[in-house]
Design a protein around this motif. Structure first.
Motif, PDB file in Angstrom:
ATOM      1  N   GLU A 260       0.833  -1.206   0.000  1.00 51.72           N
ATOM      2  CA  GLU A 260       0.000   0.000   0.000  1.00 51.72           C
ATOM      3  C   GLU A 260       0.862   1.249   0.000  1.00 51.72           C
ATOM      4  OE1 GLU A 260      -3.913   1.866   2.257  1.00 51.72           O
ATOM      5  OE2 GLU A 260      -2.967   0.055   3.025  1.00 51.72           O
ATOM      6  N   GLU A 263       2.100   1.853  -3.553  1.00 54.70           N
ATOM      7  CA  GLU A 263       1.050   2.398  -4.414  1.00 54.70           C
ATOM      8  C   GLU A 263       0.796   3.876  -4.106  1.00 54.70           C
ATOM      9  OE1 GLU A 263      -2.313  -0.074  -3.814  1.00 54.70           O
ATOM     10  OE2 GLU A 263      -1.466  -1.816  -4.889  1.00 54.70           O
ATOM     11  N   SER A 267       1.311   7.119  -6.509  1.00 49.68           N
ATOM     12  CA  SER A 267       0.189   8.027  -6.744  1.00 49.68           C
ATOM     13  C   SER A 267       0.565   9.472  -6.417  1.00 49.68           C
ATOM     14  CB  SER A 267      -1.006   7.588  -5.895  1.00 49.68           C
ATOM     15  OG  SER A 267      -2.073   8.497  -6.037  1.00 49.68           O
TER      16      SER A 267
END
Length: 488
Positions: A260, A263, A267
């Motif tokens: 996570e 990611e 982003s």
């Protein structure tokens, strides 16, 4: 691209319009002639500077040629802040301009011309950006920081549980927009020509034309940075996120937390990259010239020790368009009135006003909500041995609603200012006069309220902050003018 073009103009609009619609000769530092710096109430002048301030007054010059050459230098600072922001923006400004006025009188006729800078800030720069851009994008900054805080929260939790390596991320880190290295130039160069006729011993009239060129150019860097307040350090977002991703990959730790985090790092890096791409477009160099033409009429009445002058300059007729969607930058219609009284052989008292009228078609399709005006008064003492000493006070006030695009309501700004002037004159002989003037104190405040509405279908840009207030404190540190008047 339509919105990008609008935003590029919107970010510098307050400075542009403040200068063009409040370009009176007293508060802005660009006077057109040095004598007005020691005597701000020149609306009833009958000397060579009347070519600018009271052209019908040139009828009372002596027969022959008259010329006035001046050099004017102004240094200003503009301190801006946005309500709700803890940052102050400091703009430094300097402007050095020449001017020349010419007149030839023969009998009842006087022909005159002038070239001078009568408005505009000149060159200005800011190392720490401009508040308008940063406030405009504060919503986008908040959205990025919300995502950023989600990343750092998950990271710190997993790091405490020893489920993620040290990535040099901290919850106190904050992404900020930085509009640094702002440099711009704004001038209104004006050329005047006209003719004055003396009807009788007490009345004269003038008709003329004013041709003006408004020049604007700017560039600045609109980018993002990540700031850590406790250590007063900043990071480049691309390097910040790339370094964390590389460290995470090198640690060879894989779990739901690291996945996570990776990611979220990717982003956030993409978001900052898009942010910088938008910034590079908006902050790209802008340059344009706008040309306008204004008819001028005037009257002067002279009664022994009293003199009265009146001048009206029509709103400029645009000779070219910078962009059909933004209309033309146009100077407003202006009325100047003034009176002077020679109280004694050594004292003259003068007062005057410049009024800028409402118009429905003023620069960037703006609508004046309040008439702009200035008031001024002065005392002039004729001392022994050909010396002249004078000083005066000026006050200016105005407000304006601006609408750069027909479907976007943008800004209401207001300003008011005070100025004190002082200087000397010396009559070298009957033909030559020297003038030295200085603005000892000049300050005015500008308030800008922004409220934008994008009513195009699907055009509601939530990433923009469309409701904020800005305050500008404009201080003219020094304005100095030196001029020579020569008649032959």
């Amino acid at each position: 691209m339509r919105r990008i073009s609008f935003l590029r103009l919107a970010c510098i609009m307050p400075l542009m319009c403040q200068s063009l619609t409040a370009q009176n000769y007293f508060s802005d530092g660009n006077t057109g002639n040095a004598v007005v710096l020691r005597d701000p109430a020149r609306q009833s002048s009958t000397e060579i500077d009347a070519v600018i301030f009271n052209p019908a007054g040139t009828a009372w010059l002596n027969d022959g040629f008259h010329i006035s050459v001046s050099g004017i230098a102004a240094w200003k600072t503009i301190d801006s802040r946005v309500e709700g922001f803890d940052k102050e923006y400091n703009i430094k400004n300097q402007n050095i301009t020449p001017s020349i006025q010419l007149a030839y009188k023969k009998g009842d006729w006087t022909f005159s011309a002038s070239f001078a800078s009568e408005g505009g800030f000149g060159r200005f720069k800011s190392d720490n950006g401009i508040g308008f851009s940063e406030a405009m994008f504060s919503n986008l900054t908040d959205m990025c920081n919300s995502n950023f805080q989600g990343l750092t929260t998950i990271y710190e939790l997993s790091n405490i549980l020893d489920l993620a390596p040290d990535l040099n991320l901290s919850m106190e880190d904050e992404l900020r927009l930085n509009s640094s290295d702002y440099k711009a130039r704004l001038n209104n160069w004006t050329t005047r020509i006209g003719a004055t006729y003396k009807f009788n011993d007490w009345l004269s009239g003038h008709i003329g034309l004013k041709f003006n060129q408004i020049h604007y150019s700017s560039r600045y860097n609109l980018s993002t940075e990540i700031v850590r307040p406790s250590t007063k350090t900043s990071f480049n977002p691309e390097s910040y996120f790339t370094d964390a991703i590389e460290k995470l990959n090198a640690a060879s730790i894989e779990n739901e937390y690291t996945q996570e985090i990776k990611e979220l790092l990717e982003s956030n890096r993409r978001s900052c990259g898009l942010y910088d791409e938008i910034g590079s477009i908006i902050g790209a160099p802008v340059s344009f010239n706008q040309w306008g033409l204004s008819p001028i009429i005037g009257l002067n009445a002279h009664f022994d020790k009293f003199n009265f002058g009146i001048k009206y300059e029509f709103s400029s007729i645009a000779l070219n368009d910078i962009d059909e969607r933004f209309n033309s930058l146009k100077t407003p219609a202006e009325l100047s009135v003034g009176a002077s009284w020679e109280a004694t052989k050594w004292l003259k008292v003068a007062a005057g006003s410049n009024i800028y009228f409402k118009t429905s078609d003023l620069g960037l399709q703006g609508l004046l909500e309040d008439t702009h005006y200035s008031l001024s008064g002065s005392l002039t003492f004729n001392l022994p041995k050909n010396w002249i000493i004078s000083g005066g006070y000026s006050y200016s006030k105005g407000a304006e609603f601006l609408e750069p695009l027909s479907n976007i309501a943008v800004a209401l700004y207001s300003y008011h200012g005070h100025g004190f002037s002082f200087g000397l004159g010396y009559n070298v002989n009957e033909q030559l006069q020297l003038n030295i003037g200085a603005s000892l104190y000049n300050k005015y405040n500008v308030n800008t309220n922004v409220d934008m509405n994008f009513d195009e279908p699907g055009g509601n840009l939530a990433i923009l902050n469309t409701d904020f207030q800005m305050k500008h404190d404009v201080n003219v540190k020094t304005t100095i003018g030196i001029g020579l008047n020569y008649s032959f």
